[in-house]
Design an enzyme around this catalytic site. Sequence first.
Site, PDB file in Angstrom:
ATOM      1  N   TYR A 290      29.233  43.108  29.276  1.00  0.00           N
ATOM      2  CA  TYR A 290      30.083  44.129  29.917  1.00  0.00           C
ATOM      3  C   TYR A 290      31.506  44.050  29.357  1.00  0.00           C
ATOM      4  O   TYR A 290      32.082  45.049  28.927  1.00  0.00           O
ATOM      5  CB  TYR A 290      30.102  43.929  31.433  1.00  0.00           C
ATOM      6  CG  TYR A 290      31.307  44.553  32.100  1.00  0.00           C
ATOM      7  CD1 TYR A 290      31.352  45.926  32.330  1.00  0.00           C
ATOM      8  CD2 TYR A 290      32.420  43.779  32.463  1.00  0.00           C
ATOM      9  CE1 TYR A 290      32.484  46.500  32.906  1.00  0.00           C
ATOM     10  CE2 TYR A 290      33.534  44.344  33.040  1.00  0.00           C
ATOM     11  CZ  TYR A 290      33.568  45.702  33.262  1.00  0.00           C
ATOM     12  OH  TYR A 290      34.694  46.263  33.817  1.00  0.00           O
TER      13      TYR A 290
ATOM     14  N   SER B   3      39.621  46.978  31.279  1.00  0.00           N
ATOM     15  CA  SER B   3      39.594  45.931  32.300  1.00  0.00           C
ATOM     16  C   SER B   3      40.360  44.703  31.849  1.00  0.00           C
ATOM     17  O   SER B   3      40.414  44.389  30.651  1.00  0.00           O
ATOM     18  CB  SER B   3      38.133  45.552  32.548  1.00  0.00           C
ATOM     19  OG  SER B   3      38.047  44.339  33.242  1.00  0.00           O
TER      20      SER B   3
ATOM     21  N   LYS C 214      33.965  46.691  26.829  1.00  0.00           N
ATOM     22  CA  LYS C 214      35.341  47.164  27.035  1.00  0.00           C
ATOM     23  C   LYS C 214      36.180  46.893  25.788  1.00  0.00           C
ATOM     24  O   LYS C 214      36.953  47.745  25.345  1.00  0.00           O
ATOM     25  CB  LYS C 214      35.970  46.488  28.264  1.00  0.00           C
ATOM     26  CG  LYS C 214      35.348  46.907  29.587  1.00  0.00           C
ATOM     27  CD  LYS C 214      35.553  48.392  29.870  1.00  0.00           C
ATOM     28  CE  LYS C 214      34.877  48.879  31.130  1.00  0.00           C
ATOM     29  NZ  LYS C 214      34.793  50.339  31.238  1.00  0.00           N
TER      30      LYS C 214
ATOM     31  N   LEU D 124      33.950  41.309  45.670  1.00  0.00           N
ATOM     32  CA  LEU D 124      34.359  40.614  46.887  1.00  0.00           C
ATOM     33  C   LEU D 124      34.561  41.539  48.102  1.00  0.00           C
ATOM     34  O   LEU D 124      33.959  41.318  49.158  1.00  0.00           O
ATOM     35  CB  LEU D 124      35.642  39.812  46.623  1.00  0.00           C
ATOM     36  CG  LEU D 124      36.227  39.071  47.826  1.00  0.00           C
ATOM     37  CD1 LEU D 124      35.238  38.043  48.373  1.00  0.00           C
ATOM     38  CD2 LEU D 124      37.542  38.394  47.442  1.00  0.00           C
TER      39      LEU D 124
END
Length: 348
Positions: free
Chosen positions: A156, A129, A160, A208
């Site tokens: 989180y 990410s 990654k 979103l």
Amino acid sequence: MGKRQVLVTGGAGYIGAHTAVELHAAGYEVIIADNFSNSSPGVLEGIERITGVKPVFHRIDCADRSQMVTLFKEYPGIEAVIHFAAFKSVGESVLNPLAYYRNNLLSMINLLGEMSVRERGGCIVFSSSCTVYGQPAPEHLPVSEEAPLQVAASPYGRTKQICEDILSDTVKASEGKLKAISLRYFNPVGAHPSAYIGELPGGVPQNLLPFVTQTAAGLRECLNIFGSDYNTPDGTCIRDYIYVCDLAKAHIKALERMTSVASGTGENMEYFNLGTGKGLSVMEVVKGFVAATGVDVPYKITGRRAGDVEQVWADPSKANRELGWRADTPMDQVYRSAWEWEKRIRNL
Ligand code: UD1
């Protein structure tokens, strides 16, 4: 010769399912391993409706070593793995960090453990990410792979970063048996044009676009826009929204790069930013969605969301050049795909 087998962990998830479809189209045999922790069997039906083939599926928790051992015993021919299986909610990871470390790190460790002990080795594509870059300094926008990584803003994000490190150390130690590509996604959005698969958040959407489509569908009264006092042209945050089908195709390009003998890049672990190269503000997304679909989305401006970065978008030129890949689906088409999917699952 039989088809080349690719294991897709988390293949019933949002990006995993779209990638499974693209893998099938590219002629691979797909083996999906998923524990449905954030997905459901209906996703497999969606994949089957699109491809006409029931995907090989194993309900497996990748964080459970014995289950991974059994899976690899059953499929000694697996050539490559695309590793999606992970928890992905930033907010949840702050509240329950151990669940994130346990799930995301153990899955990676178990997978690499099995890949490493095989004589044949193999290739791994890791689902990373843009969160690894944090809020890049202005001189690093748009963000290239050379931008410095920053201390992660959430557990989180840290999983990654740690997974990328675990992967690169293991690839190095394998002395050429393992190859890996870490794909750093920006903000994946939209749904397959068939509307048979798409993003399906459990509970209140954190991201979103699902919130936008649910508001358009009348499930939510109003979209909250988290802050309009950022240092951006319209005051709302900027992200690089990338169509999920474009993103899915990049995984096939990454596999091809690792498995083609001719490529010979010499690098056994590589990193690619996957985005469009264009940043859009929250307000632009809302207006774009309304213009593309003709459906109203009531919104109000609320306070900032803790942990949000102000603006980040990709410099995807390395992926464009080295993978021969580009995210070029027009946004109005992307918004319409998300809306068609929302309408289908709500029977509108
Ligand atoms: C974040 C991470 C990303 C991670 C993803 C997982 C960053 C830069 N990005 O994405 O790496 O993979 O979570 O879920 O850390 N917004 C609203 N109202 C809403 C929802 C969102 O205004 O109801 C705004 C947010 O403030 C943000 C933008 O929309 O500015 C995008 O938010 P979201 O879809 O949650 O993605 P990121 O936070 O960028």
